[in-house]
Motif scaffolding. Sequence first.
Motif, PDB file in Angstrom:
ATOM      1  N   HIS C 110       0.822  -1.205   0.000  1.00  0.00           N
ATOM      2  CA  HIS C 110       0.000   0.000   0.000  1.00  0.00           C
ATOM      3  C   HIS C 110       0.859   1.259   0.000  1.00  0.00           C
ATOM      4  N   PHE C 116      -5.053  -0.012  -2.440  1.00  0.00           N
ATOM      5  CA  PHE C 116      -5.892   0.030  -1.251  1.00  0.00           C
ATOM      6  C   PHE C 116      -6.470  -1.353  -1.001  1.00  0.00           C
ATOM      7  N   LEU C 123      -4.425   0.027   7.621  1.00  0.00           N
ATOM      8  CA  LEU C 123      -3.627   0.229   6.422  1.00  0.00           C
ATOM      9  C   LEU C 123      -2.912   1.573   6.518  1.00  0.00           C
TER      10      LEU C 123
END
Lengths: 404, 148, 155
Positions: C110, C116, C123
């Motif tokens: 990411h 994503f 994340l």
Amino acid sequence: MSTVIPIGPFHPLQDEPANFLLTVEGEKVVDIEANMGYIHKGHELLGQSKTYDQVVVQTERICGICSVSHTVCFSHAVEDLLGIQVPKRAAYIRTILGELERCHSHLLWAGLAGHFLGYNTVFMWAWKYREPVLDILEALTGNRRTASIMKAGGVRRDLDEDHFPRVLEVMSTLRTQVKMLLDAVIDDPVIHSRTKNVGVLTHEDATDWCVVGPTARASGVDTDIRRDEPYGAYEDVNWKVIVWKDGDVFAKVAVRLLEIIESTKIIEQCVKQFPKGPILNEVKHIPVGEGIGRYEAPRGENIHYVRSNGTNMPERWKVRAPSSVNVPSFHASCIGESISDVTITLASCDPCYSCTERMAAVVSPDSKKILYSSADLVRMGQEKTRAIARELGRPPELPLKLDL
Amino acid sequence: MNLFRKALQRSPWVFHVGTSGCNNCDIEILDCLTPRFDVERFGIKLVGSPRHADILLVSGPVASHCKERLEQIYKEVPKPCLVVCVGVCACSMGVFKDAYSVEGPPDRVIRAIDPEATFVYIPGCPPRPEAIIMGIVKALQSLDGKVS
Amino acid sequence: MTAKEMMFHLSETFHEKVLLEAASDKRLYVRVQPEDLCEVVRYVYKEKKGRLSTATGIDTREGIEVMYHFSFNGFPLITSIRVTTPKHMPELDSVQDILKGAYWIEREIHEFLGVFFKGHPKLKRLLKARNIPENIYPLRKDFDLEKFKENRGDA
């Protein structure tokens, strides 16, 4: 009420910003979060502007402790792309140097683990036993570390067989020294108290977090790239994979010390049956394609992926060092431990110093003041050992005999 | 008081800061403490805080993450002090010259906040413990030359 | 198990959902569509007892390609599951709830490529230095290193 504690560095004498933020309630750890990036230099991006031979030089500097691992692993990836094998003599050279690296790495770790437990004599002795291994590496390759000998297709330089009698002598002495260390560790009740049932990583968690190497083998996961995808001389020599089931710090200590003994036996057999022949299967051109190389580094499975677009520079080079998958398993093994046990738990998966950078200290989530520094946490671990030693009426240092 | 006189009154105290290296140099520095090299018999002592240090031992090229920390540590070391750059990465960034996240070798980072800083360079990848000890001793001897 | 045997199991289970290529007897590359990714990963991990070694992200002309490399304890096979997501909106389902080992691996892809992962619990950046903005992805081909260094003020 929760408090956030950063965990300190592995370097016994440094006090640096944290890598791990622990949330504690009272004395118990309830959550852990990583905060990394200090060592990040962008190897993969850098490698895309280097030729394949230059990438090997760069690969050696990913991690100083396991430099042979990364160079051979990258060579394996290129050899997989090309579908070639290296000559037998080169395979033996890679095996000898790789196993010498495993010996030095495990001894380095044993010293640090001893320090974290409060046995500074173990630190000094383990690093002293490590010196003859580095001497042999220097005699064989020209440098204590960074051998600069690997290349896709084989090795650049041959080993001088005149050094082999000394290699056999050092391996035999090392085996005796490590057996002495192992006997002291296995029998010592203080070490039992500090390491048995501490930092347990269950078989299920080890599988779920995809851990590798001695960290996995200590939890009963039977994985070893030297056996699963044989390379080098491992199919020609007798050796065994060391697996323990308990998953605690004690199991990890035992697995690593026993692996040093196995490594000495592998090196002896390789030296005694060292084949003649060429050392390089020369590679002139890398065609379009992709390859994956694996290697059993001291910390576990090392994996490199290479994609070529036909030029002399890789289009994409991906490195995954074993600590990248071992370190996140702290989410499983550290939760529920007390603060004084955290340092040894974190150290027990042997995070490659340059892979995990530095650890952190404890900071209050509200005031952001440091509650415990990393040195404090190491000290707490050492004090716990001394307290247990006093309770059991044992001397504060391991009663090891002096050097043989 | 100049550094040499200060160091002569007690043996030089060294603070080691590893920035973004591969740790080969850091381990060779730690090796200096072990029985074979035993740097403490020369009176060279590794201290736990930059506030007690005469000499700052820096290893590794400095990645963006580490830059502020190195500057902070340098500011805390009492002056005059000597900055010893151990290893090729600390001398000149080594193989990481074009790396995107590397700000520069430690001397560039420190000169930006103190143009008068004094540097000693010990090249090698990694430099052996004997070279590190010799580098520190030579540096102190050269300061002696400057004094007289 | 060899690559051919795994090819047989995968084609029997997933039919046209997988495009299989055995580069050798120990390297198998499986191309899937993004919507089938989790199903195939679950099969390889749970049924076939694979271990996620790592995942590689590559910026290609067709989009951002992510490959999940699965090893197996006991035999030399690596099965790499390949999925491509469009560059203007790179999104994939996270496999983190299937296997926890993907936790850091997906974070790394990411931050360096901008993919994503839907459903990933945290994340956020892991390794990328703090002074590098969120929307700069160093491993994309359009990352201009010289301009980045100029803006940073390198000599």
